[in-house]
Scaffold this motif. Structure first.
Motif, PDB file in Angstrom:
ATOM      1  N   LYS A  14       0.780  -1.090  -0.033  1.00 21.14           N
ATOM      2  CA  LYS A  14      -0.043   0.050  -0.022  1.00 21.14           C
ATOM      3  C   LYS A  14       0.901   1.193   0.077  1.00 21.14           C
ATOM      4  O   LYS A  14       0.523   2.360  -0.918  1.00 21.14           O
ATOM      5  N   LYS A 140      -2.446   0.979  13.284  1.00 21.22           N
ATOM      6  CA  LYS A 140      -3.052   0.384  14.396  1.00 21.22           C
ATOM      7  C   LYS A 140      -2.548  -1.045  14.717  1.00 21.22           C
ATOM      8  O   LYS A 140      -1.681  -1.436  13.859  1.00 21.22           O
ATOM      9  N   HIS A 170      -7.356   3.047   7.606  1.00 17.30           N
ATOM     10  CA  HIS A 170      -7.562   3.423   6.072  1.00 17.30           C
ATOM     11  C   HIS A 170      -8.626   3.497   5.774  1.00 17.30           C
ATOM     12  O   HIS A 170      -9.070   3.831   4.551  1.00 17.30           O
ATOM     13  N   PHE A 171      -9.587   2.756   6.363  1.00 17.87           N
ATOM     14  CA  PHE A 171     -11.209   2.702   5.772  1.00 17.87           C
ATOM     15  C   PHE A 171     -11.475   4.379   5.763  1.00 17.87           C
ATOM     16  O   PHE A 171     -12.317   4.395   4.809  1.00 17.87           O
ATOM     17  N   LYS A 174     -11.110   6.097   2.508  1.00 12.91           N
ATOM     18  CA  LYS A 174     -11.559   5.428   1.145  1.00 12.91           C
ATOM     19  C   LYS A 174     -12.538   6.402   0.882  1.00 12.91           C
ATOM     20  O   LYS A 174     -13.482   6.919   1.400  1.00 12.91           O
ATOM     21  N   GLU A 208     -13.880 -11.197   4.102  1.00 12.46           N
ATOM     22  CA  GLU A 208     -12.784 -11.053   3.467  1.00 12.46           C
ATOM     23  C   GLU A 208     -12.347 -12.592   3.048  1.00 12.46           C
ATOM     24  O   GLU A 208     -12.551 -13.350   4.028  1.00 12.46           O
ATOM     25  N   LEU A 210      -9.263 -13.389   1.674  1.00 13.16           N
ATOM     26  CA  LEU A 210      -8.065 -13.925   2.147  1.00 13.16           C
ATOM     27  C   LEU A 210      -8.076 -14.559   3.669  1.00 13.16           C
ATOM     28  O   LEU A 210      -8.896 -14.117   4.457  1.00 13.16           O
ATOM     29  N   ARG A 215       0.574 -13.919   7.947  1.00  6.39           N
ATOM     30  CA  ARG A 215       0.751 -12.712   9.038  1.00  6.39           C
ATOM     31  C   ARG A 215       0.511 -13.185  10.526  1.00  6.39           C
ATOM     32  O   ARG A 215      -0.003 -12.522  11.391  1.00  6.39           O
ATOM     33  N   PHE A 218       1.763 -11.203  13.551  1.00  7.14           N
ATOM     34  CA  PHE A 218       0.629 -10.164  13.836  1.00  7.14           C
ATOM     35  C   PHE A 218      -0.640 -10.613  14.470  1.00  7.14           C
ATOM     36  O   PHE A 218      -1.109 -10.281  15.511  1.00  7.14           O
ATOM     37  N   ASP A 227      -8.344  -6.604  15.241  1.00  6.21           N
ATOM     38  CA  ASP A 227      -7.994  -6.342  13.918  1.00  6.21           C
ATOM     39  C   ASP A 227      -8.806  -5.410  13.198  1.00  6.21           C
ATOM     40  O   ASP A 227      -8.394  -4.289  12.410  1.00  6.21           O
ATOM     41  N   MET A 228     -10.276  -5.760  13.202  1.00  8.24           N
ATOM     42  CA  MET A 228     -10.997  -5.232  12.119  1.00  8.24           C
ATOM     43  C   MET A 228     -12.276  -4.364  12.859  1.00  8.24           C
ATOM     44  O   MET A 228     -12.620  -3.310  12.416  1.00  8.24           O
ATOM     45  N   HIS A 232     -11.677  -0.612  12.552  1.00 11.51           N
ATOM     46  CA  HIS A 232     -12.336  -0.154  11.226  1.00 11.51           C
ATOM     47  C   HIS A 232     -13.948  -0.196  11.544  1.00 11.51           C
ATOM     48  O   HIS A 232     -14.413   0.912  11.147  1.00 11.51           O
ATOM     49  N   LYS A 318     -12.112 -13.693   8.189  1.00 14.52           N
ATOM     50  CA  LYS A 318     -11.080 -13.955   7.112  1.00 14.52           C
ATOM     51  C   LYS A 318     -11.300 -15.178   6.567  1.00 14.52           C
ATOM     52  O   LYS A 318     -12.215 -16.190   7.226  1.00 14.52           O
ATOM     53  N   HIS A 325     -17.385  -4.775   1.422  1.00 10.58           N
ATOM     54  CA  HIS A 325     -17.458  -3.773   2.467  1.00 10.58           C
ATOM     55  C   HIS A 325     -18.831  -3.232   2.373  1.00 10.58           C
ATOM     56  O   HIS A 325     -19.044  -2.210   1.515  1.00 10.58           O
TER      57      HIS A 325
END
Ligand code: BG6
Length: 467
Positions: A14, A140, A170-171, A174, A208, A210, A215, A218, A227-228, A232, A318, A325
């Protein structure tokens, strides 16, 4: 710019392609240097780093190298290894870059490093003076609970003034997410029905496809909720639920988002379903008996006059069957419903829905019912659709990270998250973090544990849409 974690995953996917796009679009400062940094054991030299960046741009960027844009960008790239105890090479590289640039230089430091490296890196920036007068962009998760978030904020403020700290979600960068605010506050038609009198429930779904993609280090420390959801989904909820800010500036928006978070009821473990995809514990680096969740679904409520009694259902995971989204607002039915399921072609007495698809390029649709032509009165499902791609090309917009990198450079805090709001989100998360339900197994490529349907019944999740 000093970019910590410059050879890491986020930089590759990114940040580096995003910086190149900004340069190609003429949105970088007239003169700049980007100094990548990372641990000495995998430190590339300057040429190798430029090759690394070029590969990242080729593999993950959306901007080609046409029109001679690569060379003028590449000359600004350098790499200097650093550890918290061995910062000298980085200090030298920064001193040299600033001498080359001449004049007063604004430093921007980007921490794209694992959370357990935040504090040591920030202390090093304080001790060496590299942080003096600099802006700090930090990735984050901002802590893993209320106490750790407070401790992290204290560490950051010991080196950086609060107005120089940029906490990234980063959301919020968008385009389609920012459009929620434009849609709500720029259109009288919708703002007047944006409340518990007219909205039955709200769904925020971010499945998601993926998996954890290598990772494990993490992910084993975070899991889907941290994480989400905290990072977000709750911030999307803030944009959806806030009162109109007095102005569209950073202070007013932050105040309104934090007011919503203050009114959020604590997360109830009984209204939360956690899941773990089959095969997670066999991923490299994952403990064989790990109970870390890769899926979270929960219902929360906002205790204020606008939203009392309206459930907000959140779902993310995941290894699911689609990457989306999607935000869905389901409206209450008309007070006098002349038409029942038998009058509808679909056999469903479907309520009106307003649906935001936030995945690039994004869309907004409204579902309603319309009379099918003919001598009898039968209702068909219909929709009004706005697709960004029909009206704008991708070149008009910036991707999330591009927008936020640019905002940090120009000093605009509006789309960044704030310490007070984040601390409140950890505070309401405490009951769940203390008593998390055991994650239920789910098949990769599914929609998560079937138990999730219980949260939203008698309604149902918007995704997957009926064919
Ligand atoms: C990141 C999470 O913040 O957001 C990832 O750490 C997740 O786990 C990603 O995959 C999703 O972002 P996007 O923009 O690709 O939906």
């Amino acid at each position: 710019m000093i970019l910590f974690g410059a050879t890491g995953d986020l930089a590759k996917r990114k940040l580096l392609p995003g910086l190149f796009h900004l340069a190609a679009a003429g949105m970088m400062p007239a003169r700049y240097r980007i100094i990548g940094s990372g641990l000495p054991h995998d430190a590339p030299g300057t040429d190798d780093f430029r090759t690394h960046v070029r590969a990242a741009v080729d593999n993950y960027g959306r901007t080609g190298h046409g029109a001679g844009s690569w060379d003028p960008f590449a000359v600004n790239l350098d790499f200097a290894p650093a550890t918290p105890t061995e910062p000298q090479a980085l200090r030298d590289a920064v001193a040299k870059a600033e001498q080359d640039l001449g004049g007063p230089v604004q430093r921007l430091i980007y921490l794209a490093v694992p959370p357990d490296a935040f504090v040591a890196t920030v202390r090093m920036l304080g001790v060496t003076g590299l942080g003096t007068g600099a802006k700090l962009v930090i990735e984050k998760p901002f802590g893993h609970d209320l106490d750790s978030a407070k401790a992290l904020n204290r560490e950051l403020r010991a080196v950086f003034d609060e107005d120089r700290i940029y906490r990234i979600d980063h959301f919020l960068g968008k385009e389609a997410v920012q459009n929620i605010l434009a849609f709500r506050f720029g259109n009288g038609l919708f703002e007047s029905v944006w409340n518990a009198d007219h909205i039955d429930h709200v769904q925020i779904e971010v499945p998601e496809r993926l998996t954890i993609e290598g990772r494990a280090d993490f992910y084993e420390q975070t899991g889907a909720f941290r994480d989400m959801v905290v990072t977000h989904l709750f911030h999307l909820l803030g944009f959806l639920a806030m009162e109109a800010p007095a102005r569209l500036d950073a202070a007013s928006l932050h105040e309104q988002a934090e007011t919503v978070f203050q009114a959020l009821n604590p997360v109830d473990p009984a209204r939360t379903v956690l899941g773990q995809y089959d095969g997670y514990t066999a991923e490299p680096g994952v403990a064989p008996d790990s109970t870390v969740e890769t899926f979270a679904a929960l219902t929360v409520e906002i205790d204020n006059p606008r939203w009392a009694g309206v459930p907000f259902h959140l779902r993310t995971g995941k290894g699911m069957t689609q990457s989306r989204h999607t935000i869905t607002l389901t409206f209450t039915k008309a007070p006098q419903d002349l038409f029942g399921p038998a009058d509808c072609t679909s056999g469903r007495d479907a309520p009106n829905e307003l649906i935001f698809e936030l995945s690039d390029p994004g869309s907004i649709s409204i579902s309603f019912r319309t009379k099918a032509p003919g001598a009898d009165t039968r209702l068909d499902d219909a929709s009004l659709n706005f697709h960004y791609a029909d009206s704008f090309t991708a070149a008009h917009g910036l991707l999330g990270y591009e927008r936020l990198l640019h905002d940090a450079m120009t000093g605009d805090h509006t789309l960044f998250t704030q310490a007070g709001g984040i601390e409140r989100l950890w505070e309401i998360s405490a009951p769940l973090l203390a008593h998390p339900p055991r994650p239920l197994p789910y098949r990769q490529g599914s929609w998560g544990p079937a138990e999730t349907d219980r949260l939203i019944a008698p309604a149902s999740w918007h995704l997957p849409e009926p064919r």
